[in-house]
Design a protein around this motif. Structure first.
Motif, PDB file in Angstrom:
ATOM      1  N   SER A  94       0.774  -1.217  -0.012  1.00 25.65           N
ATOM      2  CA  SER A  94       0.032   0.035  -0.071  1.00 25.65           C
ATOM      3  C   SER A  94       0.748   1.165  -0.213  1.00 25.65           C
ATOM      4  CB  SER A  94      -0.840   0.293   1.334  1.00 25.65           C
ATOM      5  OG  SER A  94      -1.651  -1.213   1.305  1.00 25.65           O
ATOM      6  N   GLY A  95       2.169   1.098   0.029  1.00 27.23           N
ATOM      7  CA  GLY A  95       3.061   2.330   0.433  1.00 27.23           C
ATOM      8  C   GLY A  95       3.129   3.264  -0.687  1.00 27.23           C
ATOM      9  N   LEU A  96       2.853   2.844  -1.662  1.00 27.23           N
ATOM     10  CA  LEU A  96       2.858   3.869  -3.034  1.00 27.23           C
ATOM     11  C   LEU A  96       1.587   4.351  -3.279  1.00 27.23           C
ATOM     12  CD1 LEU A  96       5.670   1.867  -4.996  1.00 27.23           C
ATOM     13  CD2 LEU A  96       6.077   3.844  -3.639  1.00 27.23           C
ATOM     14  N   SER A  97       0.693   4.124  -2.971  1.00 27.05           N
ATOM     15  CA  SER A  97      -0.548   4.616  -3.335  1.00 27.05           C
ATOM     16  C   SER A  97      -0.807   6.184  -3.130  1.00 27.05           C
ATOM     17  CB  SER A  97      -1.844   3.935  -2.369  1.00 27.05           C
ATOM     18  OG  SER A  97      -1.737   4.362  -0.974  1.00 27.05           O
ATOM     19  N   MET A  98      -0.139   6.698  -2.227  1.00 28.94           N
ATOM     20  CA  MET A  98      -0.161   8.175  -1.807  1.00 28.94           C
ATOM     21  C   MET A  98       1.118   8.552  -2.709  1.00 28.94           C
ATOM     22  SD  MET A  98      -1.591   8.620   1.761  1.00 28.94           S
ATOM     23  CE  MET A  98      -1.848  10.321   1.726  1.00 28.94           C
ATOM     24  N   VAL A  99       0.889   9.480  -3.679  1.00 30.92           N
ATOM     25  CA  VAL A  99       2.270  10.036  -4.482  1.00 30.92           C
ATOM     26  C   VAL A  99       2.484  11.278  -4.189  1.00 30.92           C
ATOM     27  CG1 VAL A  99       1.471   8.244  -6.374  1.00 30.92           C
ATOM     28  CG2 VAL A  99       0.345  10.795  -6.424  1.00 30.92           C
ATOM     29  N   THR A 100       1.898  11.884  -3.201  1.00 29.03           N
ATOM     30  CA  THR A 100       2.288  13.470  -3.012  1.00 29.03           C
ATOM     31  C   THR A 100       2.434  13.279  -1.350  1.00 29.03           C
ATOM     32  OG1 THR A 100       0.216  13.749  -2.435  1.00 29.03           O
ATOM     33  CG2 THR A 100       0.903  14.399  -4.652  1.00 29.03           C
ATOM     34  N   TRP A 101       3.197  14.474  -0.638  1.00 30.91           N
ATOM     35  CA  TRP A 101       3.514  14.386   0.601  1.00 30.91           C
ATOM     36  C   TRP A 101       3.408  15.818   1.333  1.00 30.91           C
ATOM     37  CZ3 TRP A 101       7.428  16.651   4.012  1.00 30.91           C
ATOM     38  CH2 TRP A 101       7.090  15.964   5.262  1.00 30.91           C
ATOM     39  N   LYS A 102       2.890  15.941   2.403  1.00 29.94           N
ATOM     40  CA  LYS A 102       2.565  17.283   2.901  1.00 29.94           C
ATOM     41  C   LYS A 102       3.042  17.394   4.282  1.00 29.94           C
ATOM     42  CE  LYS A 102      -0.919  18.828  -0.307  1.00 29.94           C
ATOM     43  NZ  LYS A 102      -2.246  19.535  -0.566  1.00 29.94           N
ATOM     44  N   LEU A 103       3.522  18.323   4.891  1.00 26.41           N
ATOM     45  CA  LEU A 103       4.248  18.418   6.358  1.00 26.41           C
ATOM     46  C   LEU A 103       2.990  18.181   7.292  1.00 26.41           C
ATOM     47  CD1 LEU A 103       6.597  18.503   8.039  1.00 26.41           C
ATOM     48  CD2 LEU A 103       6.220  21.055   8.109  1.00 26.41           C
ATOM     49  N   LEU A 104       2.117  18.963   7.137  1.00 28.04           N
ATOM     50  CA  LEU A 104       1.075  18.808   8.138  1.00 28.04           C
ATOM     51  C   LEU A 104      -0.092  17.807   7.863  1.00 28.04           C
ATOM     52  CD1 LEU A 104       0.649  22.509   8.896  1.00 28.04           C
ATOM     53  CD2 LEU A 104       1.998  20.835  10.000  1.00 28.04           C
ATOM     54  N   GLY A 105       0.015  17.042   6.612  1.00 28.23           N
ATOM     55  CA  GLY A 105      -1.071  16.011   6.322  1.00 28.23           C
ATOM     56  C   GLY A 105      -1.807  16.322   5.093  1.00 28.23           C
ATOM     57  N   GLU A 106      -2.022  15.122   4.353  1.00 25.99           N
ATOM     58  CA  GLU A 106      -2.872  15.366   3.059  1.00 25.99           C
ATOM     59  C   GLU A 106      -4.376  15.403   3.411  1.00 25.99           C
ATOM     60  OE1 GLU A 106      -0.527  13.029   3.708  1.00 25.99           O
ATOM     61  OE2 GLU A 106       0.931  13.574   2.535  1.00 25.99           O
ATOM     62  N   GLN A 107      -5.099  16.060   2.579  1.00 26.41           N
ATOM     63  CA  GLN A 107      -6.671  15.996   2.844  1.00 26.41           C
ATOM     64  C   GLN A 107      -7.168  14.687   2.325  1.00 26.41           C
ATOM     65  OE1 GLN A 107      -8.436  19.571   1.463  1.00 26.41           O
ATOM     66  NE2 GLN A 107     -10.375  18.806   2.208  1.00 26.41           N
ATOM     67  N   MET A 108      -8.069  14.030   2.929  1.00 28.35           N
ATOM     68  CA  MET A 108      -8.760  12.759   2.705  1.00 28.35           C
ATOM     69  C   MET A 108      -9.736  13.124   1.499  1.00 28.35           C
ATOM     70  SD  MET A 108     -10.671  10.089   4.627  1.00 28.35           S
ATOM     71  CE  MET A 108      -9.193   9.690   5.798  1.00 28.35           C
ATOM     72  N   PRO A 109      -9.856  12.618   0.314  1.00 24.63           N
ATOM     73  CA  PRO A 109     -10.778  12.863  -0.436  1.00 24.63           C
ATOM     74  C   PRO A 109     -12.076  12.604  -0.188  1.00 24.63           C
ATOM     75  CG  PRO A 109      -8.955  11.608  -1.425  1.00 24.63           C
ATOM     76  CD  PRO A 109      -8.714  11.414   0.032  1.00 24.63           C
ATOM     77  N   ARG A 110     -13.037  13.231  -0.307  1.00 28.68           N
ATOM     78  CA  ARG A 110     -14.407  13.143   0.171  1.00 28.68           C
ATOM     79  C   ARG A 110     -15.533  12.862  -0.724  1.00 28.68           C
ATOM     80  NH1 ARG A 110     -11.788  16.728   3.881  1.00 28.68           N
ATOM     81  NH2 ARG A 110     -12.303  16.464   6.024  1.00 28.68           N
ATOM     82  N   THR A 111     -15.293  13.362  -1.900  1.00 29.28           N
ATOM     83  CA  THR A 111     -16.450  13.216  -2.938  1.00 29.28           C
ATOM     84  C   THR A 111     -15.518  12.308  -4.063  1.00 29.28           C
ATOM     85  OG1 THR A 111     -15.526  15.328  -4.207  1.00 29.28           O
ATOM     86  CG2 THR A 111     -17.198  15.660  -2.511  1.00 29.28           C
ATOM     87  N   ASP A 112     -16.701  11.885  -5.131  1.00 28.79           N
ATOM     88  CA  ASP A 112     -16.272  11.029  -5.892  1.00 28.79           C
ATOM     89  C   ASP A 112     -15.149  11.453  -6.937  1.00 28.79           C
ATOM     90  OD1 ASP A 112     -17.830   8.912  -4.988  1.00 28.79           O
ATOM     91  OD2 ASP A 112     -19.344   9.332  -6.486  1.00 28.79           O
ATOM     92  N   ALA A 113     -15.669  12.837  -7.069  1.00 32.00           N
ATOM     93  CA  ALA A 113     -14.483  13.664  -8.135  1.00 32.00           C
ATOM     94  C   ALA A 113     -13.074  13.607  -7.498  1.00 32.00           C
ATOM     95  CB  ALA A 113     -15.099  14.983  -8.120  1.00 32.00           C
ATOM     96  N   GLU A 114     -13.068  13.924  -5.954  1.00 32.87           N
ATOM     97  CA  GLU A 114     -11.754  14.098  -5.677  1.00 32.87           C
ATOM     98  C   GLU A 114     -11.107  12.709  -5.646  1.00 32.87           C
ATOM     99  OE1 GLU A 114     -12.735  15.552  -1.566  1.00 32.87           O
ATOM    100  OE2 GLU A 114     -12.782  17.595  -2.065  1.00 32.87           O
TER     101      GLU A 114
END
Length: 435
Positions: A115-135
């Motif tokens: 699962s480790g390569l599923s997130m391809v960006t990194w932000k210091l304070l955390g990435e925002q979780m997608p909430r809608t189908d478009a996101e």
């Protein structure tokens, strides 16, 4: 027993000779249990010892630096009183070590589920979780631009992508939670004056290590997102070198947290009297055992990084051979030890066997050495966990690395390291006294 020795110490300071009506402590421990209910102080020799005489059997027992009877194994005294807020700081440090422990387990499961390569960006304070189908579709589109999707997961569905994304997201957010759990109480304890100078240095070092661990995690993930997989047999994965560094940082951070927590919550016991040379040698053996456990666990990171557990799933031989034929298939030869899955698995087996042998020898020797009382329990715990860990490793290999067993094996390595740390901490006050 400590009360008995403290009473003896008072006599040694005052020079008073008297008879004690109760010496029940001697009746309940060691071969000296046949000592008496009435003990008479005979002398206070220059060597610092105190000699008692059995009022009925006329046998002698000397307490102090010359106290060499088997009962001395149990003669300990507590450390110096702890500073203000010591317990609170200790529980905070123990909580930090527990959170790092969970982070290691989550990291192992993330690696095992790929699962480790599923997130391809990194932000210091955390990435925002997608909430809608478009996101979610936007996040999925970003994932499709990288090697894992192009070379391996072209058939992955949105639901499957969400599963591995949640796994990696949970691991990252847990790491950030560690930072908050550490920094907020640290600031409070610092302003309240709970830290002495040495502890302040440790606190700053812990904070730096937590930050370095987070950066190393992203540096590791980046190695799996790079366009470097061009051979037909290449599998998109993170660099095993960076994975080992990431795990090594976590183990070091966990060890330091646990050691510092033990300082506050379970101070090492101190032996009273002259300490035999064999005890000092055993202390060195205990530290060597701890180092061997750490090194073996670190070699497991290379096994995980190269998926080396999925080949040669037999034990004790590897494909009916003690030494596999492709153990030095790469050139130059040194590359095999970190890049050849066969060699990496072989090395892990050898290190595991050697470490278990060392643990067993250490345990057997502990029965014949003068040690602080809790050190005997710690040595027994290390031996029991060592055999359990090897059994877990063999079972994981023979069953082709199922996630639950593999995760148990990885967490078992941290449990074993914890017990080895406990053992060496109990021996912390075993020091040579100046002559």
């Amino acid at each position: 027993m400590y009360n008995c020795l403290r009473l003896a110490s008072c006599i040694a300071r005052t020079g008073t000779t008297s008879t004690f009506s109760s010496f029940s402590a001697f009746k309940t421990i060691s071969p000296a249990r046949s000592f008496v209910s009435n003990a008479l102080l005979v002398s206070k020799p220059n060597g610092g010892g105190i000699t008692f005489r059995d009022a009925t059997k006329k046998s002698l027992l000397t307490v102090g630096r010359t106290f060499r009877t088997p009962v001395s194994r149990y003669c300990t005294k507590p450390s110096v009183p702890q500073e203000r807020g010591s317990k609170a700081v200790g529980y905070w440090l123990l909580g930090c070590s527990g959170m790092v422990f969970v982070a290691v387990i989550l990291g192992g499961v993330t690696r095992l589920t790929e699962s480790g390569l599923s997130m391809v960006t990194w932000k210091l304070l955390g990435e925002q979780m997608p909430r809608t189908d478009a996101e979610w579709q936007e996040e999925f589109d970003r994932y499709q631009q990288f090697p894992e999707f192009k070379l391996k997961n072209q058939d992955i569905t949105m639901q499957e992508f969400k599963l591995i994304w949640y796994m990696e997201y949970g691991h990252r957010m847990w790491g950030r939670a560690i930072g908050a759990f550490y920094s907020i109480p640290a600031l409070y304890f610092w302003t309240k004056g709970y830290f002495n100078k040495a502890m302040k240095i440790r606190v700053l070092a812990f904070g730096a290590l937590i930050g370095a661990q987070g950066l190393m995690g992203w540096y590791m993930v980046k190695s799996g997102l790079e366009d470097r997989f061009h051979e037909e047999s290449d599998v998109p994965r993170v660099s095993q070198y960076r994975l080992a560094s990431h795990l090594g940082f976590a183990f070091v951070l966990y060890s330091l947290f646990l050691w510092s927590a033990l300082d506050k919550l379970l101070p090492a016991q101190k032996l009273v009297g002259q300490i035999p040379a064999a005890t000092f040698r055993f202390k060195g053996l205990a530290h060597a055992t701890k180092a061997a456990v750490f090194l073996t666990a670190l070699s497991g990171a290379f096994v995980a990084g190269l998926d080396a557990g999925l080949i040669y799933n037999s034990f004790p031989k590897m494909a009916d051979r003690w030494i596999p034929s492709d153990i030095l298939a790469l050139s130059p030869a040194l590359r095999n030890f970190t890049e050849n899955p066969t060699t990496v698995q072989f090395d892990h087996r050898v290190l595991g066997t050697a470490t278990l042998t060392l643990i067993t020898g250490m345990f057997l020797l502990s029965r014949r050495r003068l040690l602080p009382p809790r050190a005997y329990k710690a040595a027994t715990a290390v031996a029991a966990m060592g055999w359990m860990q090897v059994a877990l490793g063999i079972t994981t290999l023979l069953t082709y690395v199922p996630v639950p067993l593999a995760a148990s094996h990885q967490s078992g390595s941290l449990v074993l390291l914890s017990l080895a740390i406990w053992l060496t901490h109990e021996l912390k006050l075993v020091k040579r006294l100046p002559k």
